[in-house]
Motif scaffolding. Sequence first.
Motif, PDB file in Angstrom:
ATOM      1  N   THR A  40       0.777  -1.241   0.000  1.00 23.54           N
ATOM      2  CA  THR A  40       0.000   0.000   0.000  1.00 23.54           C
ATOM      3  C   THR A  40       0.806   1.288   0.000  1.00 23.54           C
ATOM      4  O   THR A  40       0.264   2.352  -0.292  1.00 23.54           O
ATOM      5  N   TYR A  42       1.946   2.572   2.789  1.00 22.82           N
ATOM      6  CA  TYR A  42       1.876   3.161   4.128  1.00 22.82           C
ATOM      7  C   TYR A  42       3.178   2.888   4.871  1.00 22.82           C
ATOM      8  O   TYR A  42       3.537   1.730   5.072  1.00 22.82           O
ATOM      9  N   PHE A  61      -7.695   1.430   1.692  1.00 27.89           N
ATOM     10  CA  PHE A  61      -7.170   1.159   0.352  1.00 27.89           C
ATOM     11  C   PHE A  61      -7.335   2.350  -0.584  1.00 27.89           C
ATOM     12  O   PHE A  61      -6.453   2.637  -1.388  1.00 27.89           O
ATOM     13  N   ALA A  64      -4.552   4.819   0.171  1.00 28.48           N
ATOM     14  CA  ALA A  64      -3.195   4.274   0.265  1.00 28.48           C
ATOM     15  C   ALA A  64      -2.235   5.163  -0.517  1.00 28.48           C
ATOM     16  O   ALA A  64      -2.542   5.583  -1.639  1.00 28.48           O
ATOM     17  N   MET A  67      -0.340   2.189  -4.066  1.00 25.87           N
ATOM     18  CA  MET A  67      -0.601   0.762  -4.237  1.00 25.87           C
ATOM     19  C   MET A  67       0.454   0.188  -5.181  1.00 25.87           C
ATOM     20  O   MET A  67       0.748   0.779  -6.228  1.00 25.87           O
ATOM     21  N   GLU A  93      -8.309  -6.350  -3.306  1.00 22.03           N
ATOM     22  CA  GLU A  93      -7.238  -5.716  -2.530  1.00 22.03           C
ATOM     23  C   GLU A  93      -7.157  -6.326  -1.127  1.00 22.03           C
ATOM     24  O   GLU A  93      -6.065  -6.620  -0.632  1.00 22.03           O
TER      25      GLU A  93
END
Length: 117
Positions: A40, A42, A61, A64, A67, A93
Amino acid sequence: MKKHRIYTMSFGAVYPHYVTKAEKKGRTKEDVDRIIEWLTGYDTAALERVLDDGTDFETFFAEAPKMNPARDQIKGVICGVRVEEIEEPLMREVRYLDKLVDELARGKALEKVIRYT
């Protein structure tokens, strides 16, 4: 379209289960966090904010940072369903993340779990 219950569930409510699953097999919270970052974008600080603020899966998601474009190479069965055959994008996802955590918990080296580059 009826929303799946997981979409409105807090990511922070499920995250400890990912960590527990990994730790039962000798893995670490940091391993789970690396998988989440790979998938993701993060980083640790952003993930902590998401966990603290009650962000739901859909928002997790949707917002994010980045991705991973290689995530569509994740293949296999999770919860009896082939992830590559899931048509609904958000559920796919969620199942990508489930699959990566499952592989980690099954003893795969972290580098092999995030091999999709």
